[in-house]
Structures are given as C-alpha cells and as structure tokens.
Design an enzyme around this catalytic site. Structure first.
Site, PDB file in Angstrom:
ATOM      1  N   ASP A   1      35.505  27.123  -1.711  1.00  0.00           N
ATOM      2  CA  ASP A   1      36.629  27.125  -0.758  1.00  0.00           C
ATOM      3  C   ASP A   1      37.958  26.812  -1.457  1.00  0.00           C
ATOM      4  O   ASP A   1      38.856  26.213  -0.843  1.00  0.00           O
ATOM      5  CB  ASP A   1      36.390  26.123   0.379  1.00  0.00           C
ATOM      6  CG  ASP A   1      35.172  26.480   1.209  1.00  0.00           C
ATOM      7  OD1 ASP A   1      34.866  27.678   1.330  1.00  0.00           O
ATOM      8  OD2 ASP A   1      34.525  25.553   1.736  1.00  0.00           O
TER       9      ASP A   1
ATOM     10  N   SER B   1      41.947  29.907   7.193  1.00  0.00           N
ATOM     11  CA  SER B   1      42.529  30.425   5.955  1.00  0.00           C
ATOM     12  C   SER B   1      41.700  31.579   5.417  1.00  0.00           C
ATOM     13  O   SER B   1      40.470  31.515   5.418  1.00  0.00           O
ATOM     14  CB  SER B   1      42.521  29.339   4.863  1.00  0.00           C
ATOM     15  OG  SER B   1      43.049  28.111   5.322  1.00  0.00           O
TER      16      SER B   1
ATOM     17  N   HIS C   1      37.791  30.734   5.983  1.00  0.00           N
ATOM     18  CA  HIS C   1      37.325  29.363   6.138  1.00  0.00           C
ATOM     19  C   HIS C   1      38.035  28.732   7.337  1.00  0.00           C
ATOM     20  O   HIS C   1      39.246  28.887   7.489  1.00  0.00           O
ATOM     21  CB  HIS C   1      37.624  28.564   4.862  1.00  0.00           C
ATOM     22  CG  HIS C   1      37.070  27.178   4.912  1.00  0.00           C
ATOM     23  ND1 HIS C   1      35.728  26.910   4.748  1.00  0.00           N
ATOM     24  CD2 HIS C   1      37.670  25.981   5.129  1.00  0.00           C
ATOM     25  CE1 HIS C   1      35.520  25.612   4.871  1.00  0.00           C
ATOM     26  NE2 HIS C   1      36.686  25.030   5.103  1.00  0.00           N
TER      27      HIS C   1
ATOM     28  N   ASN D   1      37.234  35.440   1.351  1.00  0.00           N
ATOM     29  CA  ASN D   1      36.471  34.574   2.249  1.00  0.00           C
ATOM     30  C   ASN D   1      37.390  34.085   3.366  1.00  0.00           C
ATOM     31  O   ASN D   1      38.605  34.013   3.190  1.00  0.00           O
ATOM     32  CB  ASN D   1      35.928  33.363   1.479  1.00  0.00           C
ATOM     33  CG  ASN D   1      35.050  32.479   2.340  1.00  0.00           C
ATOM     34  OD1 ASN D   1      34.244  32.962   3.144  1.00  0.00           O
ATOM     35  ND2 ASN D   1      35.207  31.168   2.210  1.00  0.00           N
TER      36      ASN D   1
END
Ligand code: GRF
Length: 220
Positions: free
Chosen positions: A152, A143, A116, A114
């Site tokens: 997250d 990040s 973020h 992911n």
C-alpha cells in the site's frame, strides 16, 4: 508530455471478492467513457462474485487457487503466466486479497494499479474505516496508487476525500468511501488508457506533470 496511446489498452483485473470496483469499470467502459478494454478478470477464489459479474458482461474469466501452490513465489509465477496470456498494458488490483511477491511487482512495474480504502499513507492494511473512526479523523477516503514493493505504499495517482460525520459507523463510512472508489478507479484507468498517466522516476505523472505526493485530490 507522453504520447497518447494509439493501440488498445488491454486491462486484466485481479480480484478476490464481490467486485463492485470491477463493475464500476465495466459500466464506465460500456458508457463509452473509457477507452480501456477489459481483456480478462482473474481471481484466486473460484467463487468470487466478481467473476460472475465478468461473465455477465461477456468478459473472459480465470480462477487460480493459491492454495494449490507450494508458496507465494510459485503461485505468483503461475499468475504472471496467466495474466500475460492476455497481453495486458495494465493490471488492475480490485480487492485482490493476496500479498504480491517482489518478482510479481517488478514484472508489472509502471503498469500495476491498486485501490485502497483510506487516504494513504494513513491506514495501510485492513480495517481502515474503523481505524479512521477510532482516531477521530474528520476526513477519510480512498486512494488509487501505482504498486511498488512496499505494501500500500506506491506513488499516489488520485484520492477522494469523504467527510466523517459524527454519527458515522464503520459501515456507513465504508459505503460512502466505496461510492468514491467507484468514481476514482475508472478515472485512473481512463487516464492510463489514454496514455496520460505514467509512472516516472520521481512518481506518478499526469499529462507530463509530476502529481503531488497525495495524487490528484477530489473533494466530495
Ligand atoms: C475495496 O474496498 C478496495 O478499496 C479494496 O478492496 C475492496 C474491494 O471491493 N482494495 P469490491 O470487491 O470492488 O467491492
């Protein structure tokens, strides 16, 4: 050190919005700088502009509307089936605005990334640029991390740091952070596709070395 990946690294990208991170990855692959193969782009929104970007690049697309499912688990189960039909080694979340069930995250453990828009662990969740400004932070950024069941919260792979200027607004800051997202996400995907990046028991490993808790840091 982990063995370099010899077969193609199929990547499935999930998104809900404009897909500028997808575009950065498409461009990186096209430029011959990334051995990943984007096998498909899937969205929970049929009108996501990211799907158009994928079609323009000749990449297969699918839309799966979460509103037509009876709950998160049912949607995630259908999503897993759709994703796995493309046989991905890696699943990339690029602005996918859905909270994923524990079953989904476990299914893709070690192969789910992911991005973020903050220097995690700061500012999980939404409105990250505004929150960094309100806190008076001198530095902000973005990040890439492996996804775990904590929102997250998984092991960090790479972060890019952006200096906050005194006249920054949430919009101007978001633009500079976005530009860095477009650098670090293709980089992390490339490392993974090259077999250099893996999720170990203690955290993310690059070339067999445990990365620092903050991941690999890039200062701009
Ligand atoms: C990015 O800000 C990313 O950090 C977050 O969602 C946004 C997606 O932007 N997870 P885009 O659709 O790639 O332009």
């Amino acid at each position: 050190m982990s063995a370099p990946m010899t077969s193609t690294c199929n990547v499935v990208v999930l998104l809900s919005g404009t897909g500028s991170n997808l575009q950065a990855l498409i461009d990186n692959v096209r430029a011959g700088e990334n051995p990943a193969r984007i096998a498909a782009v899937i969205s929970n929104r049929a009108d996501a502009y990211g799907l158009q970007r994928a079609r323009d690049a000749g990449i297969e697309t699918r839309a799966l509307d979460h509103k037509t499912f009876d709950g998160r688990e049912a949607f995630d189960a259908a999503l897993i089936e759709l994703i796995d039909a493309f046989n991905p080694q890696l699943v990339v979340l690029a602005g996918f605005m859905r909270i994923l069930s524990a079953d989904f995250v476990r299914h893709y453990q070690g192969r789910l990334l992911n991005i973020h828009p903050s220097l995690l662990p700061k500012y999980k969740g939404l409105h990250t640029h505004q929150r960094a400004l309100e806190a008076g932070d001198r530095e902000h950024g973005c990040s890439v991390h492996f996804v775990t069941e904590e929102l997250d919260g998984g092991p960090l792979v790479v972060q890019a740091v952006v200096t906050v200027e005194s006249d920054d607004t949430a919009h101007s800051l978001a633009q500079r952070v976005h530009a860095q997202e477009h650098r670090i996400y293709p980089l992390a995907v490339r490392w993974f596709a090259e077999g250099r990046l893996v999720l170990g028991e203690q955290g993310a490993l690059l070339d067999g070395q445990l990365l620092a808790a903050s991941g690999h840091m890039i200062r701009t």
